[in-house]
Structure formats: structure tokens, C-alpha cells
Scaffold this active site. Structure first.
Site, PDB file in Angstrom:
ATOM      1  N   VAL A  44       0.840  -1.202   0.000  1.00  0.00           N
ATOM      2  CA  VAL A  44       0.000   0.000   0.000  1.00  0.00           C
ATOM      3  C   VAL A  44       0.878   1.256   0.000  1.00  0.00           C
ATOM      4  CG1 VAL A  44      -1.920  -1.164   1.157  1.00  0.00           C
ATOM      5  CG2 VAL A  44      -0.167  -0.061   2.548  1.00  0.00           C
ATOM      6  N   ASP A  45       2.213   1.074  -0.188  1.00  0.00           N
ATOM      7  CA  ASP A  45       3.145   2.199   0.000  1.00  0.00           C
ATOM      8  C   ASP A  45       3.258   3.138  -1.196  1.00  0.00           C
ATOM      9  OD1 ASP A  45       4.881   0.757  -1.758  1.00  0.00           O
ATOM     10  OD2 ASP A  45       5.922  -0.186  -0.074  1.00  0.00           O
ATOM     11  N   HIS A  74      -4.345  -4.346  -2.260  1.00  0.00           N
ATOM     12  CA  HIS A  74      -4.789  -4.016  -0.893  1.00  0.00           C
ATOM     13  C   HIS A  74      -4.995  -2.518  -0.677  1.00  0.00           C
ATOM     14  CE1 HIS A  74      -3.105  -8.092   0.779  1.00  0.00           C
ATOM     15  NE2 HIS A  74      -4.304  -8.216   0.251  1.00  0.00           N
ATOM     16  N   CYS A  76     -14.219   8.154   4.734  1.00  0.00           N
ATOM     17  CA  CYS A  76     -15.145   8.087   5.864  1.00  0.00           C
ATOM     18  C   CYS A  76     -15.408   6.622   6.215  1.00  0.00           C
ATOM     19  CB  CYS A  76     -16.465   8.776   5.478  1.00  0.00           C
ATOM     20  SG  CYS A  76     -17.714   8.638   6.792  1.00  0.00           S
ATOM     21  N   THR A  86       7.043 -11.819  -1.154  1.00  0.00           N
ATOM     22  CA  THR A  86       5.846 -12.014  -0.320  1.00  0.00           C
ATOM     23  C   THR A  86       5.927 -13.358   0.384  1.00  0.00           C
ATOM     24  OG1 THR A  86       3.431 -12.279  -0.306  1.00  0.00           O
ATOM     25  CG2 THR A  86       4.546 -12.813  -2.366  1.00  0.00           C
ATOM     26  N   PRO A 131      14.583 -14.068  -0.505  1.00  0.00           N
ATOM     27  CA  PRO A 131      15.728 -14.649   0.217  1.00  0.00           C
ATOM     28  C   PRO A 131      15.319 -15.814   1.110  1.00  0.00           C
ATOM     29  CG  PRO A 131      15.158 -12.490   1.134  1.00  0.00           C
ATOM     30  CD  PRO A 131      14.302 -12.681  -0.085  1.00  0.00           C
TER      31      PRO A 131
HETATM   32  P1  OAD Z   1       5.350 -10.361   4.759  1.00  0.00           P
HETATM   33  O1  OAD Z   1       5.968  -9.510   5.805  1.00  0.00           O
HETATM   34  O2  OAD Z   1       4.405 -11.424   5.200  1.00  0.00           O
HETATM   35  O3  OAD Z   1       6.482 -11.111   3.928  1.00  0.00           O
HETATM   36  C1  OAD Z   1       7.578 -10.422   3.389  1.00  0.00           C
HETATM   37  C2  OAD Z   1       8.378 -11.388   2.531  1.00  0.00           C
HETATM   38  O4  OAD Z   1       9.457 -10.648   1.953  1.00  0.00           O
HETATM   39  C3  OAD Z   1       9.017 -12.551   3.312  1.00  0.00           C
HETATM   40  O5  OAD Z   1       8.752 -13.769   2.604  1.00  0.00           O
HETATM   41  C4  OAD Z   1      10.522 -12.244   3.268  1.00  0.00           C
HETATM   42  O6  OAD Z   1      11.326 -13.424   3.186  1.00  0.00           O
HETATM   43  C5  OAD Z   1      10.621 -11.445   1.984  1.00  0.00           C
HETATM   44  N1  OAD Z   1      11.765 -10.507   1.902  1.00  0.00           N
HETATM   45  C6  OAD Z   1      12.420  -9.848   2.885  1.00  0.00           C
HETATM   46  N2  OAD Z   1      13.390  -9.058   2.378  1.00  0.00           N
HETATM   47  C7  OAD Z   1      13.348  -9.210   1.028  1.00  0.00           C
HETATM   48  C8  OAD Z   1      14.086  -8.673  -0.063  1.00  0.00           C
HETATM   49  N3  OAD Z   1      15.081  -7.790   0.113  1.00  0.00           N
HETATM   50  N4  OAD Z   1      13.757  -9.076  -1.319  1.00  0.00           N
HETATM   51  C9  OAD Z   1      12.744  -9.962  -1.522  1.00  0.00           C
HETATM   52  N5  OAD Z   1      12.015 -10.497  -0.537  1.00  0.00           N
HETATM   53  C10 OAD Z   1      12.307 -10.144   0.724  1.00  0.00           C
HETATM   54  O7  OAD Z   1       4.680  -9.372   3.690  1.00  0.00           O
HETATM   55  P2  OAD Z   1       3.557  -9.679   2.591  1.00  0.00           P
HETATM   56  O8  OAD Z   1       3.703 -11.055   2.035  1.00  0.00           O
HETATM   57  O9  OAD Z   1       3.551  -8.553   1.658  1.00  0.00           O
HETATM   58  O10 OAD Z   1      -2.078  -7.232   4.212  1.00  0.00           O
HETATM   59  O11 OAD Z   1       2.257  -9.626   3.500  1.00  0.00           O
HETATM   60  C11 OAD Z   1       1.023  -9.842   2.909  1.00  0.00           C
HETATM   61  C12 OAD Z   1      -0.040  -9.008   3.560  1.00  0.00           C
HETATM   62  O12 OAD Z   1      -0.038  -9.184   4.981  1.00  0.00           O
HETATM   63  C13 OAD Z   1       0.140  -7.507   3.422  1.00  0.00           C
HETATM   64  O13 OAD Z   1      -0.302  -7.007   2.179  1.00  0.00           O
HETATM   65  C14 OAD Z   1      -0.691  -6.985   4.536  1.00  0.00           C
HETATM   66  C15 OAD Z   1      -0.166  -7.887   5.608  1.00  0.00           C
HETATM   67  O14 OAD Z   1      -0.927  -7.974   6.728  1.00  0.00           O
HETATM   68  C16 OAD Z   1      -3.056  -6.567   4.838  1.00  0.00           C
HETATM   69  O15 OAD Z   1      -2.829  -5.668   5.625  1.00  0.00           O
HETATM   70  C17 OAD Z   1      -4.433  -7.002   4.456  1.00  0.00           C
END
Ligand code: OAD
Length: 249
Positions: free
Chosen positions: A105-106, A121, A129, A194, A220
Site C-alpha cells: 500500500v506504500d 490491498h 469516511c 511475499t 531470500p
Molecule cells: P510479509 O511480511 O508477510 O512477507 C515479506 C516477505 O518478503 C518474506 O517472505 C521475506 O522473506 C521477503 N523478503 C524480505 N526481504 C526481502 C528482499 N530484500 N527481497 C525480496 N524479498 C524479501 O509481507 P507480505 O507477504 O507482503 O495485508 O504480506 C502480505 C499481507 O499481509 C500484506 O499485504 C498486509 C499484511 O498484513 C493486509 O494488511 C491485508
């Protein structure tokens, strides 16, 4: 296959007419200094995202939820797109069938210049509101960080306002779902940064794969995504290496 051979096999599939769809998560923004959700530094006051990003948490304590979003907004406001965002932005401009679906969302993909991002998202910069009062000023883009009052209020009805993001338990907008489904008809599907634990986003790569896309995870700490090839590495480094291998058109 070696790491280098994996990079080569992915780069060999790039062409201006190929259809690449990239799914990104918080890991793509890690190198910009924005903590991922499920890392230690991503935790805010020891709350899990599932305890803050919900309608129930907001109903219970709107100020606390807003404090968390204000903390993230300030981190994002101080950040810049990194090489990972930049490489994807350049592909979006050089490949007509390129699509990008982000859970983030950034807004950093847009700031890097990526064309037509699908924001699965929502956006942390949008506020609306919480009661959907429908007033003319009840939904707006707000770049201020920190915000002037917490919790934020709707300028029309003075009820609570909320971030324009999708919370756990809420539905993804029909338009976003339709555009995402269309983007899953692709030749290559890249899953970048992700943890693939939050649905429905976590299921998108499987759909692309079932429809015949060659799927690749870049992370990674890979493992959760349903893919044909895993490239274990940081997005900003791996994407830069692949870009260097791609033949310039
Ligand atoms: P997460 O914090 O769950 O996962 C981040 C992923 O990025 C992990 O698998 C890490 O291994 C990986 N990672 C870390 N550093 C990295 C790098 N330099 N290059 C590549 N990968 C790296 O974040 P999301 O999967 O985005 O949703 O989380 C999914 C959703 O959960 C978000 O959109 C948000 C959150 O709660 C809502 O708020 C509905």
C-alpha cells in the site's frame, strides 16, 4: 541448476512482446527501509498485523490502529524506490503485456514510474469516511505524515475516517479482482517478496500456473509460493542481475 543458470533461464524468456505479470509483497520495499510485516522490526509495539488491520481492531481502538498506520506512513514518506522497483518500472515501459499486482500500500511502484499498477490491498495514502457518509469530501488522498489528528475524522460528517486499505476479513474490490484475473493470463508470473500467507493474494500465482504461465519466486527465504522455479535472493539484487542479462531491444 546454479543460481546463475536460474537467472539466465528467466532472462531468456524476456522479450518486448512477452506477457510478464509480477506479484509483489512487502519484501520488494525492504531495501527502501520499510519493514516487512512478518519480520521482527516490522512489528509495532508487539502487535501482529492480524491484530491491527481488521475492522474489529478499528472498532475497538481506532486511535491505536491509526497510530500504527501513521507510523508506517512516516516510514514510507521518508523512503525512496529501490533498484527492485526501478527495474520493474523499466520493464513496464518496455513490455506491452507487462502487468504488476502489488499487495503493498506504500505507492513505491508508482513513484518508480511503473505503468498501471494493480493495488490489491489499496493505498495507505487514501483516507475515507469509515461510515461511508457519501459527502463530497469524504474520500481523499492525504500526503501528510505525521497526520494532524488521530484518529482521523471525516470532514463531512465528523465521524471516524479510516485508511483506504483492505483489512483482514474485507473483500477485494470487484474491479481490482477483475483486473487481477485478467493479468493472470500471462507467459511468466514472478512472485517477488511475499510470504504468500494472506489470501486471496497468495493464491494468484497458482491460478497463473494452472493457466500455463511459467512461475518464478524471488525471495531470500522462499518456499510458500506455488512455482516452477525458485531464485533465492533479495529482490533488489536479483532483479538488477536479470535486467543486466536481458538483451536490450
Ligand atoms: P510479509 O511480511 O508477510 O512477507 C515479506 C516477505 O518478503 C518474506 O517472505 C521475506 O522473506 C521477503 N523478503 C524480505 N526481504 C526481502 C528482499 N530484500 N527481497 C525480496 N524479498 C524479501 O509481507 P507480505 O507477504 O507482503 O495485508 O504480506 C502480505 C499481507 O499481509 C500484506 O499485504 C498486509 C499484511 O498484513 C493486509 O494488511 C491485508
Amino acid at each position: 541448476m546454479t543460481f546463475e543458470a536460474n537467472l539466465q533461464s528467466l532472462a531468456a524468456r524476456w522479450s518486448p512482446s512477452a506477457r510478464w505479470t509480477v506479484l509483489t509483497g512487502a519484501g520488494i520495499s525492504a531495501a527502501s527501509g520499510i519493514p516487512t510485516f512478518r519480520s521482527v522490526e516490522g512489528l509495532w509495539k508487539n502487535f501482529k498485523p492480524e491484530d491491527l488491520a481488521t475492522p474489529e481492531a478499528f472498532a475497538r481502538d481506532p486511535r491505536r490502529v491509526w497510530e500504527w498506520y501513521d507510523w508506517r506512513r512516516q516510514k514510507i514518506a521518508a523512503a525512496f524506490p529501490n533498484r527492485g522497483h526501478e527495474v520493474l518500472a523499466s520493464w513496464s515501459q518496455r513490455q506491452s503485456g507487462f502487468r504488476l499486482i502489488t499487495q503493498n500500500v506504500d505507492g513505491l511502484h508508482e513513484r518508480a514510474g511503473t505503468a498501471s499498477v494493480i493495488r490489491f490491498h489499496g493505498s495507505i495514502w487514501e483516507i475515507r469516511c469509515a461510515e461511508s457518509c457519501g459527502g463530497p469530501g469524504s474520500s481523499w488522498t492525504d500526503p501528510r505524515a505525521p497526520l494532524p489528528e488521530l484518529p482521523m475524522r471525516c470532514p463531512d460528517c465528523r465521524g471516524l475516517a479510516r485508511p483506504g486499505v483492505v483489512w483482514f476479513g474485507e473483500s477485494i474490490g470487484a474491479d481490482v479482482l477483475a483486473r487481477s484475473q485478467e493479468a493472470l493470463d500471462c507467459d511468466v508470473c514472478l512472485v517477488v517478496g511475499t510470504s504468500s500467507v494472506v489470501y486471496p493474494a497468495a493464491g494468484l500465482a497458482s491460478v497463473a500456473r494452472q493457466r500455463g504461465a511459467w512461475t518464478v519466486e524471488i525471495n531470500p527465504e522462499p518456499g510458500a509460493a506455488d512455482v516452477d522455479l525458485v531464485i533465492a535472493g533479495k529482490a533488489e539484487e536479483v532483479l538488477e542481475k536479470i535486467d543486466a542479462l536481458i538483451q536490450r531491444d
